[in-house]
Design an enzyme around this catalytic site. Sequence first.
Site, PDB file in Angstrom:
ATOM      1  N   GLU A   1       0.834  -1.210   0.000  1.00 49.25           N
ATOM      2  CA  GLU A   1       0.000   0.000   0.000  1.00 49.25           C
ATOM      3  C   GLU A   1       0.863   1.253   0.000  1.00 49.25           C
ATOM      4  OE1 GLU A   1      -4.208  -0.068   1.921  1.00 49.25           O
ATOM      5  OE2 GLU A   1      -2.846   0.819   3.389  1.00 49.25           O
TER       6      GLU A   1
ATOM      7  N   GLU B   1       2.293   1.718  -3.382  1.00 45.85           N
ATOM      8  CA  GLU B   1       1.199   2.125  -4.277  1.00 45.85           C
ATOM      9  C   GLU B   1       0.933   3.624  -4.125  1.00 45.85           C
ATOM     10  OE1 GLU B   1      -3.528   1.102  -5.206  1.00 45.85           O
ATOM     11  OE2 GLU B   1      -2.506   0.137  -3.509  1.00 45.85           O
TER      12      GLU B   1
ATOM     13  N   CYS C   1      -8.404  -2.030   3.806  1.00 49.32           N
ATOM     14  CA  CYS C   1      -8.235  -3.116   4.795  1.00 49.32           C
ATOM     15  C   CYS C   1      -9.561  -3.542   5.421  1.00 49.32           C
ATOM     16  CB  CYS C   1      -7.293  -2.669   5.910  1.00 49.32           C
ATOM     17  SG  CYS C   1      -5.610  -2.380   5.363  1.00 49.32           S
TER      18      CYS C   1
ATOM     19  N   SER D   1      -7.320   1.619  -2.578  1.00 49.60           N
ATOM     20  CA  SER D   1      -6.095   0.864  -2.812  1.00 49.60           C
ATOM     21  C   SER D   1      -6.473  -0.498  -3.369  1.00 49.60           C
ATOM     22  CB  SER D   1      -5.327   0.691  -1.507  1.00 49.60           C
ATOM     23  OG  SER D   1      -4.329  -0.296  -1.635  1.00 49.60           O
TER      24      SER D   1
ATOM     25  N   LYS E   1     -15.297  -9.954   7.766  1.00 50.52           N
ATOM     26  CA  LYS E   1     -14.233 -10.783   7.199  1.00 50.52           C
ATOM     27  C   LYS E   1     -14.780 -12.109   6.679  1.00 50.52           C
ATOM     28  CE  LYS E   1     -10.587  -8.176   7.853  1.00 50.52           C
ATOM     29  NZ  LYS E   1      -9.863  -7.631   6.683  1.00 50.52           N
TER      30      LYS E   1
ATOM     31  N   GLU F   1     -15.959 -11.243   3.308  1.00 50.41           N
ATOM     32  CA  GLU F   1     -14.783 -10.949   2.490  1.00 50.41           C
ATOM     33  C   GLU F   1     -14.120 -12.245   2.020  1.00 50.41           C
ATOM     34  OE1 GLU F   1     -10.948  -8.075   3.012  1.00 50.41           O
ATOM     35  OE2 GLU F   1     -11.140  -9.694   4.486  1.00 50.41           O
TER      36      GLU F   1
ATOM     37  N   GLU G   1     -13.468 -12.649  -5.886  1.00 54.71           N
ATOM     38  CA  GLU G   1     -12.205 -12.036  -6.301  1.00 54.71           C
ATOM     39  C   GLU G   1     -11.020 -12.521  -5.469  1.00 54.71           C
ATOM     40  OE1 GLU G   1     -15.377  -8.659  -6.305  1.00 54.71           O
ATOM     41  OE2 GLU G   1     -14.815 -10.381  -5.059  1.00 54.71           O
TER      42      GLU G   1
ATOM     43  N   CYS H   1     -10.558  -1.755  14.247  1.00 52.65           N
ATOM     44  CA  CYS H   1     -10.797  -3.188  14.473  1.00 52.65           C
ATOM     45  C   CYS H   1     -11.029  -3.531  15.940  1.00 52.65           C
ATOM     46  CB  CYS H   1      -9.622  -4.002  13.946  1.00 52.65           C
ATOM     47  SG  CYS H   1      -9.333  -3.776  12.182  1.00 52.65           S
TER      48      CYS H   1
END
Length: 580
Positions: free
Chosen positions: A278, A281, A298, A318, A357, A360, A365, A503
């Site tokens: 990141e 990037e 994230c 990102s 999560k 996710e 993907e 988190c």
Amino acid sequence: MVKLTIDNVLVEVEVGATILDAAKKAGIDIPTLCYLKEVNEIGACRVCQVEVQGARSLAAACVMPVFDGMVVTTTSKKVRDARKATVELILSAHNRDCLTCSSNTNCELQTIAEELGIREIPFEGENDFGVIDASSAALVRDQSKCILCGRCVNVCKKLQASSILDFTDRGIATKISPLFNKSLTETPCLYCGQCVSVCPTAALREKEAIDTVWEALECPDTHVVVQAAPAVRAALGEEFGLPVGTRVTGKMVAALKRLGFDKVYDTNFAADLTVMEEGHELIDRIKNGGVLPMITSCSPGWVRFCEFNYPEFIPNLSSCKSPIQMFGAIVKSYYAEKAGVDPKKIFTVAVAPCISKKDEAARPELANGDLRDVDAVLTTRELAKMIKQASINFTALADDNFDQDLLGDSSGAGVIFGATGGVMEAALRTVGDVLTGTEMPPLSFQNVRGLSGIKEAEIALGDKKIKVAVVHGTANAAALLEKIKSGEAKYDFIEMMACGGGCVGGGGQPRVSAETRRTIDIRAERAKALYEEDNSLTVRKAHQNPQIKKLYDDYLGKPNGDKAHKLLHTTYAAKEAYPI
């Protein structure tokens, strides 16, 4: 200031305070059920009723403002009988399968019923026991456990700006459900789990993966690798009676090894990897005119919020996978190759503070062919349940260390990912060194810390100045994005987290009662534990992690290179809510 008397105790509070506030100051605990500080202050359940001298009826303490000379009684027979009848009525329409309920012994309704001495239910209410929505990969909604307190409605509306749930119908037919009684998969739900965190019963809960993980652990041909996210260590102890914010890293590792995982690693390694990808990037976007501001990716709840509500900002996201997904991808490629294990026989488990999560990990993907990056996600609560199922005395465990081979090293930058501002600070520690060509002090970015909903800073990195923002809670995210759209604000880099506090406040963390939330900022206490761990480590910058260096030298090549992009980056796309 206002002076009043509560149960013969003289107390002085500020003008505008409620009876509930005054009682707390006087050391008197009035029971509440629907109340949630600054989120759900509606006086709906009437469990907090008290007697006010001169009033014709009982008052709801959570919303009744005090006045000078007020005399309040909280323990009279009239009050006790009213509270008891109120809770009996709630229980009459409640699915009372307490012994098999996921919230058994950690249910606010159950606790109040016990405190009031309720042993029989004299009424028989109506209940639709058949409405269970388990359509998503992350959440389960059980209508039979709902008590119509409204906490989920308001946390979703006020803090998350999503309004997925609301009251429907009227009178005895009133329910809480998504619009048009849609399933959660047909809504723009973030699966952040903030509704789960505040639900006093088990009307909302995560979809558990415990049995799936046990099955993998007991299969002799399966190599099971577990990773533990940073915020888990700051909260897991609460499930075993330890104070909020107790850091239990060593005991957590010991418990995971006792459970039988073949390898126990720290997600912080992948957080360092995320910083590398990141950070580079961001550097590339700044130097080569890429899309700015770059926004972190994230938090899967935030990503879903962007895909549903602000698809025009998808190019700003990102392309990096989250640390958990990066770790899974590296385990099934680099680790499999170095350890000589067939990646098809590897089962990756992530222990996370986040319910989103789970969704996710199921995204199409996030797989390499037939190999999913992460096969199962356990919340902090689920790990605690597994530890208890295995009869492990958690608090008596001697501290142990994460496995150190290949993926074992991590920096302080990785551990602070769990607190709001942590991703930003971790990235700036590396970006600062790369852009300036010098080693900057790791503590120079503390101005992105704290629990303000939106934090802004201008960071000097050599001859460059980078304007950054840190946001937690998607209502705050929406407010900031609107400012960017209108041209009112301009940034280079933004950290977005769906959950309040980051988190540490995730929907998969231990449930904390509304009473505890009134007196303790659980987000701040858990964040302290992560910053303590950061301060205790020798290596505090991701790019100084020796195993990260080796990973690039031996396998990935360079940050943002072709191989890194194939394994560690992904794409996002606009999503449509309420499809017809």
